[in-house]
Design a protein around this motif. Structure first.
Motif, PDB file in Angstrom:
ATOM      1  N   GLY A  30       0.901  -1.442  -0.044  1.00 31.42           N
ATOM      2  CA  GLY A  30      -0.032  -0.342   0.041  1.00 31.42           C
ATOM      3  C   GLY A  30      -0.094   1.353  -0.200  1.00 31.42           C
ATOM      4  O   GLY A  30       0.244   2.119  -0.184  1.00 31.42           O
ATOM      5  N   ASP A  31       2.169   1.642   0.928  1.00 33.61           N
ATOM      6  CA  ASP A  31       3.290   2.489   0.195  1.00 33.61           C
ATOM      7  C   ASP A  31       3.169   3.115  -0.958  1.00 33.61           C
ATOM      8  O   ASP A  31       3.455   1.512  -1.878  1.00 33.61           O
ATOM      9  N   THR A  32       3.778   3.744  -1.344  1.00 32.42           N
ATOM     10  CA  THR A  32       3.559   4.864  -2.589  1.00 32.42           C
ATOM     11  C   THR A  32       5.749   4.684  -2.572  1.00 32.42           C
ATOM     12  O   THR A  32       5.929   5.093  -1.993  1.00 32.42           O
ATOM     13  N   ASN A  50       6.084  11.192   5.339  1.00 33.17           N
ATOM     14  CA  ASN A  50       4.847  11.783   6.086  1.00 33.17           C
ATOM     15  C   ASN A  50       4.854  13.169   5.461  1.00 33.17           C
ATOM     16  O   ASN A  50       4.601  14.304   5.096  1.00 33.17           O
ATOM     17  N   LEU A  51       5.430  12.757   3.781  1.00 29.37           N
ATOM     18  CA  LEU A  51       5.239  14.144   2.589  1.00 29.37           C
ATOM     19  C   LEU A  51       3.631  14.099   2.575  1.00 29.37           C
ATOM     20  O   LEU A  51       3.647  14.991   2.016  1.00 29.37           O
ATOM     21  N   GLU A  52       3.093  12.938   2.211  1.00 33.97           N
ATOM     22  CA  GLU A  52       0.994  13.461   1.846  1.00 33.97           C
ATOM     23  C   GLU A  52       0.755  14.251   2.799  1.00 33.97           C
ATOM     24  O   GLU A  52      -0.325  15.129   2.812  1.00 33.97           O
ATOM     25  N   GLN A  59      -1.768  22.250   2.452  1.00 37.20           N
ATOM     26  CA  GLN A  59      -2.594  22.405   1.959  1.00 37.20           C
ATOM     27  C   GLN A  59      -4.543  23.409   2.273  1.00 37.20           C
ATOM     28  O   GLN A  59      -4.772  24.476   1.668  1.00 37.20           O
ATOM     29  N   LYS A  60      -4.003  22.996   3.369  1.00 35.62           N
ATOM     30  CA  LYS A  60      -5.095  23.864   4.343  1.00 35.62           C
ATOM     31  C   LYS A  60      -4.992  25.082   4.844  1.00 35.62           C
ATOM     32  O   LYS A  60      -5.615  25.924   4.970  1.00 35.62           O
ATOM     33  N   ILE A  61      -3.251  25.226   5.480  1.00 41.26           N
ATOM     34  CA  ILE A  61      -2.801  26.543   5.873  1.00 41.26           C
ATOM     35  C   ILE A  61      -2.843  27.137   4.804  1.00 41.26           C
ATOM     36  O   ILE A  61      -2.811  28.120   4.736  1.00 41.26           O
TER      37      ILE A  61
END
Length: 74
Positions: A30-32, A50-52, A59-61
Motif C-alpha cells: 500500500g505504500d507509494t 510523511n510527505l503526503e 494545502q489547508k494552511i
C-alpha cells in the motif's frame, strides 16, 4: 542483484520485490514509491512517509491563510 520476472497485474505489468529490497526501501503493501529515470537506468526510492500528510496540511494552511502568507512573502 536478482533477476525479477515481469508479471501481468490487472491491465498493467509489475514485479514482485524480494524481501531484501523491501527491507532496504522500508516499504509495505500500500505504500507509494517514486520511480525516476537516471543515466544508468531507473531508480526506485521510498517516498517520504510523511510527505503526503505534510502536503495536505500545507494545502489547508495555504487556503486558510492565503492573504497572510502573501503579505509575509513581500
Amino acid at each position: 542483484m536478482d533477476n525479477l520476472k515481469i508479471e501481468k497485474v490487472g491491465d498493467s505489468l509489475g514485479v514482485a520485490l524480494p524481501e531484501e529490497i523491501v527491507q532496504k526501501l522500508q516499504v509495505k503493501e500500500g505504500d507509494t514509491v517514486d520511480i525516476s529515470e537516471t543515466p544508468d537506468g531507473v531508480e526506485i526510492t521510498n517516498r517520504a512517509p510523511n510527505l503526503e500528510k505534510a502536503m495536505q496540511a500545507y494545502q489547508k494552511i495555504n487556503e486558510k491563510y492565503k492573504n497572510a502568507l502573501r503579505e509575509l512573502s513581500k
